[in-house]
Design a protein around this motif. Structure first.
Motif, PDB file in Angstrom:
ATOM      1  N   VAL A 103      -2.611  15.842   5.484  1.00 25.38           N
ATOM      2  CA  VAL A 103      -3.417  14.726   4.998  1.00 25.38           C
ATOM      3  C   VAL A 103      -3.818  14.964   3.545  1.00 25.38           C
ATOM      4  O   VAL A 103      -3.795  14.057   2.708  1.00 25.38           O
ATOM      5  N   GLY A 104      -4.164  16.205   3.252  1.00 24.28           N
ATOM      6  CA  GLY A 104      -4.539  16.563   1.891  1.00 24.28           C
ATOM      7  C   GLY A 104      -3.414  16.311   0.905  1.00 24.28           C
ATOM      8  O   GLY A 104      -3.630  15.800  -0.195  1.00 24.28           O
ATOM      9  N   LEU A 105      -2.206  16.652   1.318  1.00 20.38           N
ATOM     10  CA  LEU A 105      -1.041  16.445   0.466  1.00 20.38           C
ATOM     11  C   LEU A 105      -0.850  14.962   0.191  1.00 20.38           C
ATOM     12  O   LEU A 105      -0.581  14.544  -0.933  1.00 20.38           O
ATOM     13  N   LYS A 106      -1.009  14.197   1.251  1.00 26.00           N
ATOM     14  CA  LYS A 106      -0.897  12.748   1.119  1.00 26.00           C
ATOM     15  C   LYS A 106      -1.923  12.239   0.108  1.00 26.00           C
ATOM     16  O   LYS A 106      -1.603  11.411  -0.742  1.00 26.00           O
ATOM     17  N   MET A 107      -3.114  12.762   0.192  1.00 24.45           N
ATOM     18  CA  MET A 107      -4.175  12.357  -0.722  1.00 24.45           C
ATOM     19  C   MET A 107      -3.796  12.703  -2.158  1.00 24.45           C
ATOM     20  O   MET A 107      -3.962  11.906  -3.067  1.00 24.45           O
ATOM     21  N   LYS A 108      -3.265  13.899  -2.333  1.00 25.35           N
ATOM     22  CA  LYS A 108      -2.877  14.334  -3.665  1.00 25.35           C
ATOM     23  C   LYS A 108      -1.819  13.400  -4.246  1.00 25.35           C
ATOM     24  O   LYS A 108      -1.863  13.019  -5.408  1.00 25.35           O
TER      25      LYS A 108
ATOM     26  N   ILE B 201      -7.159  -1.471  -9.933  1.00 22.38           N
ATOM     27  CA  ILE B 201      -5.887  -2.099 -10.250  1.00 22.38           C
ATOM     28  C   ILE B 201      -5.953  -3.616 -10.216  1.00 22.38           C
ATOM     29  O   ILE B 201      -5.431  -4.290 -11.086  1.00 22.38           O
TER      30      ILE B 201
ATOM     31  N   CYS C 190     -12.235   2.895 -15.998  1.00 19.76           N
ATOM     32  CA  CYS C 190     -10.949   2.779 -16.685  1.00 19.76           C
ATOM     33  C   CYS C 190     -10.898   1.632 -17.677  1.00 19.76           C
ATOM     34  O   CYS C 190     -10.092   0.708 -17.551  1.00 19.76           O
TER      35      CYS C 190
ATOM     36  N   VAL D 108     -11.804  14.910   5.006  1.00 22.96           N
ATOM     37  CA  VAL D 108     -10.783  14.756   3.963  1.00 22.96           C
ATOM     38  C   VAL D 108     -10.197  13.341   4.011  1.00 22.96           C
ATOM     39  O   VAL D 108      -9.979  12.703   2.980  1.00 22.96           O
TER      40      VAL D 108
ATOM     41  N   ILE E 172     -11.012   7.048  -2.110  1.00 24.65           N
ATOM     42  CA  ILE E 172     -10.190   7.059  -3.326  1.00 24.65           C
ATOM     43  C   ILE E 172      -9.268   5.848  -3.347  1.00 24.65           C
ATOM     44  O   ILE E 172      -9.200   5.123  -4.337  1.00 24.65           O
TER      45      ILE E 172
ATOM     46  N   TYR F 215      -9.455   2.950  -6.187  1.00 25.43           N
ATOM     47  CA  TYR F 215      -8.291   2.720  -7.019  1.00 25.43           C
ATOM     48  C   TYR F 215      -7.770   1.299  -6.894  1.00 25.43           C
ATOM     49  O   TYR F 215      -7.359   0.704  -7.888  1.00 25.43           O
TER      50      TYR F 215
ATOM     51  N   THR G  69      -7.931  20.237  -0.242  1.00 25.43           N
ATOM     52  CA  THR G  69      -6.713  20.064   0.541  1.00 25.43           C
ATOM     53  C   THR G  69      -6.225  21.393   1.101  1.00 25.43           C
ATOM     54  O   THR G  69      -5.230  21.439   1.810  1.00 25.43           O
TER      55      THR G  69
ATOM     56  N   LYS H 266     -12.009  12.385 -13.053  1.00 25.88           N
ATOM     57  CA  LYS H 266     -11.385  12.262 -11.747  1.00 25.88           C
ATOM     58  C   LYS H 266     -12.398  11.920 -10.679  1.00 25.88           C
ATOM     59  O   LYS H 266     -12.098  11.257  -9.708  1.00 25.88           O
TER      60      LYS H 266
ATOM     61  N   LEU I 107      -0.588   4.743 -12.454  1.00 26.83           N
ATOM     62  CA  LEU I 107      -0.774   3.298 -12.548  1.00 26.83           C
ATOM     63  C   LEU I 107      -1.787   2.920 -13.604  1.00 26.83           C
ATOM     64  O   LEU I 107      -1.651   1.932 -14.303  1.00 26.83           O
ATOM     65  N   ILE I 108      -2.821   3.740 -13.685  1.00 28.86           N
ATOM     66  CA  ILE I 108      -3.938   3.373 -14.538  1.00 28.86           C
ATOM     67  C   ILE I 108      -3.694   3.710 -15.996  1.00 28.86           C
ATOM     68  O   ILE I 108      -3.974   2.919 -16.881  1.00 28.86           O
TER      69      ILE I 108
ATOM     70  N   ILE J 140      -1.297  10.296  -3.487  1.00 28.52           N
ATOM     71  CA  ILE J 140      -1.902   9.009  -3.809  1.00 28.52           C
ATOM     72  C   ILE J 140      -2.657   9.087  -5.122  1.00 28.52           C
ATOM     73  O   ILE J 140      -2.477   8.260  -6.011  1.00 28.52           O
ATOM     74  N   LYS J 141      -3.480  10.113  -5.254  1.00 27.48           N
ATOM     75  CA  LYS J 141      -4.226  10.315  -6.492  1.00 27.48           C
ATOM     76  C   LYS J 141      -3.283  10.290  -7.678  1.00 27.48           C
ATOM     77  O   LYS J 141      -3.525   9.638  -8.685  1.00 27.48           O
TER      78      LYS J 141
ATOM     79  N   TYR K 186      -1.705   6.900  -8.380  1.00 27.55           N
ATOM     80  CA  TYR K 186      -2.680   5.964  -8.910  1.00 27.55           C
ATOM     81  C   TYR K 186      -3.032   6.277 -10.357  1.00 27.55           C
ATOM     82  O   TYR K 186      -3.214   5.369 -11.155  1.00 27.55           O
ATOM     83  N   SER K 187      -3.124   7.562 -10.689  1.00 26.48           N
ATOM     84  CA  SER K 187      -3.513   7.822 -12.078  1.00 26.48           C
ATOM     85  C   SER K 187      -2.383   7.439 -13.029  1.00 26.48           C
ATOM     86  O   SER K 187      -2.626   7.091 -14.183  1.00 26.48           O
TER      87      SER K 187
ATOM     88  N   MET L 173     -10.091  10.413   1.201  1.00 28.55           N
ATOM     89  CA  MET L 173      -8.866   9.720   0.814  1.00 28.55           C
ATOM     90  C   MET L 173      -9.067   8.212   0.843  1.00 28.55           C
ATOM     91  O   MET L 173      -8.651   7.503  -0.065  1.00 28.55           O
TER      92      MET L 173
ATOM     93  N   LYS M   8       0.825  -1.192   0.000  1.00 32.60           N
ATOM     94  CA  LYS M   8       0.000   0.000   0.000  1.00 32.60           C
ATOM     95  C   LYS M   8       0.863   1.248   0.000  1.00 32.60           C
ATOM     96  O   LYS M   8       0.500   2.280  -0.535  1.00 32.60           O
TER      97      LYS M   8
END
Lengths: 225, 225
Positions: A133-138, B148, B191, B133, B140, B144, B87, B74, A147-148, A140-141, A144-145, B137, A74
């Motif tokens: 936390v928001g930064l972490k979310m960003k 995958i 996707c 938030v 999301i 995701y 965020t 998104k 990856l896809i 991850i987003k 992941y994108s 997360m 993860k």
DNA sequence: AGCAAAATGTCGGCTAATTTACACTTCGCT
DNA sequence: AGCGAAGTGTAAATTAGCCGACATTTTGCT
């Protein structure tokens, strides 16, 4: 643990840097400290009281087991990162644990409830934490994108670039990364099979983009990735 | 806008439900209100001052354009959801905009700076917001990891289940969903290519799992998905 | 030093799903 | 009512990358 040590540990994370010595000392929220060595498994979801962890030294991977019993990586946690129930909500649905990757690690932790109290008393810290936390979310987003929408090769390149940026020792255009991951780990992170990852890495080595071994990865020219 | 209207709009979101009437009235942070109709595009990143938006009515999709110029969905925002720079950090790197899906929408917004002030003065709200938030997360992450590890069929099934749960009108085991998405939208969300999505949907219809048209989707028996 | 286990290297067959290509249907608009 | 655009249906060719199978190398341990 001595008061001063606690202070030092917390102070070290940028999130707490804005708090004064006396504030941190007053709060005294660190309630756990732990050392562990390579391969050890640390359970942190479910089990006892919910905690937030701070990795002081070394590297760990966060692994979860899905319904079919497959391991999935993860997250990779590096020195200085927070991990655990960062969302401040415990959920017992997800079965996650941490596995030590480096030779040894040092982890300190505090109770989630104590941390909540702290946030309530320090609105500025609460705001910083939300942004954190928001930064972490960003992040991850973003990953992941990748990856896809990208193929395995592009994903590997991107992963190496990110890794080099966060941990690599730069020397001109060349970057050396301490390699605490197996090819299987890398494969899981970029979501491909072990065989494909091996093949791609060897291909890159053949093309003189990098040199790989179990101890370190040297990227010849980071700008060419 | 009348004070009472502002109150009503904010009060309607569960995040603000804990605040008293006078608190919200005092804060008076809603500074924008907007109506738009189907197909319209609403830019919200970059442009003027950073804002947080609350969708009062209708549905929109958040679309981003990647380097190669491809559109990617998104997020799908439904009535009552917050969107924008949740965020609390503006970043101009990502080019994102919202596109109206339903016949018409109503959106209200407030300045991010005002919202930050509000959080600083209401630690409890700040804590709730952090959890909010965090929940986002978690969602999301979850969706995701579906993308995958599962194949297109499973992803479509999961998507339909989620959609049915969040918006469907239940009638026994049968669920009716108002269909404001094209097959192309659905394909992007799960996707896959448009063709694969079409094929899978027709296959499901042939197997009497659902009936599909441009207005609505009726899932015969939600427990069978 | 010696052995088992873990990690790495390599190969083809296989398959889900993308791509390309085109026909048909429905919608929105003047 | 009629036209163009958007949305939907279907099929065949192509392919990335998974999977199984196995050999080889390296590591950790006693």
């Amino acid at each position: 643990m001595y008061e001063d040590l606690k202070y030092w540990y917390l102070r070290d994370h940028k999130l707490f840097r804005t708090l004064s010595y006396s504030q941190i000392k007053q709060l005294c929220i660190i309630t756990g400290f732990k050392k562990a060595s390579k391969g050890e498994i640390i359970y942190f979801s479910s089990s006892d009281v919910p905690r937030i962890f701070l990795l002081k030294k070394g590297n760990i991977k966060i692994v979860s087991i899905d319904d079919d019993g497959n391991e999935t990586i993860k997250d990779i946690i590096q020195k200085g990162d927070l991990f655990g129930e960062l969302t401040l909500e415990t959920d017992n649905k997800v079965e996650e644990y941490a596995k030590v990757l480096s030779d040894d690690v040092a982890i300190c932790s505090f109770l989630m409830s104590d941390f909540e109290d702290l946030l309530l008393r320090n609105p500025t810290l609460a705001l910083s934490y939300t942004k954190f936390v928001g930064l972490k979310m960003k992040r991850i987003k973003n990953s992941y994108s990748n990856l896809i929408s990208k193929d395995a090769k592009t994903r590997l390149y991107q992963f190496l670039k990110d890794w080099a940026e966060s941990e690599g020792a730069v020397n001109g255009n060349s970057v050396t990364i301490e390699n605490y991951l197996t090819q299987n780990d890398i494969a899981q992170i970029i979501c491909t099979s072990r065989q494909t990852a091996t093949q791609l890495l060897n291909e890159m080595e053949a093309n003189q983009l990098l040199s790989y071994n179990r101890k370190e990865i040297i990227i010849q020219d980071i700008t060419k990735l």
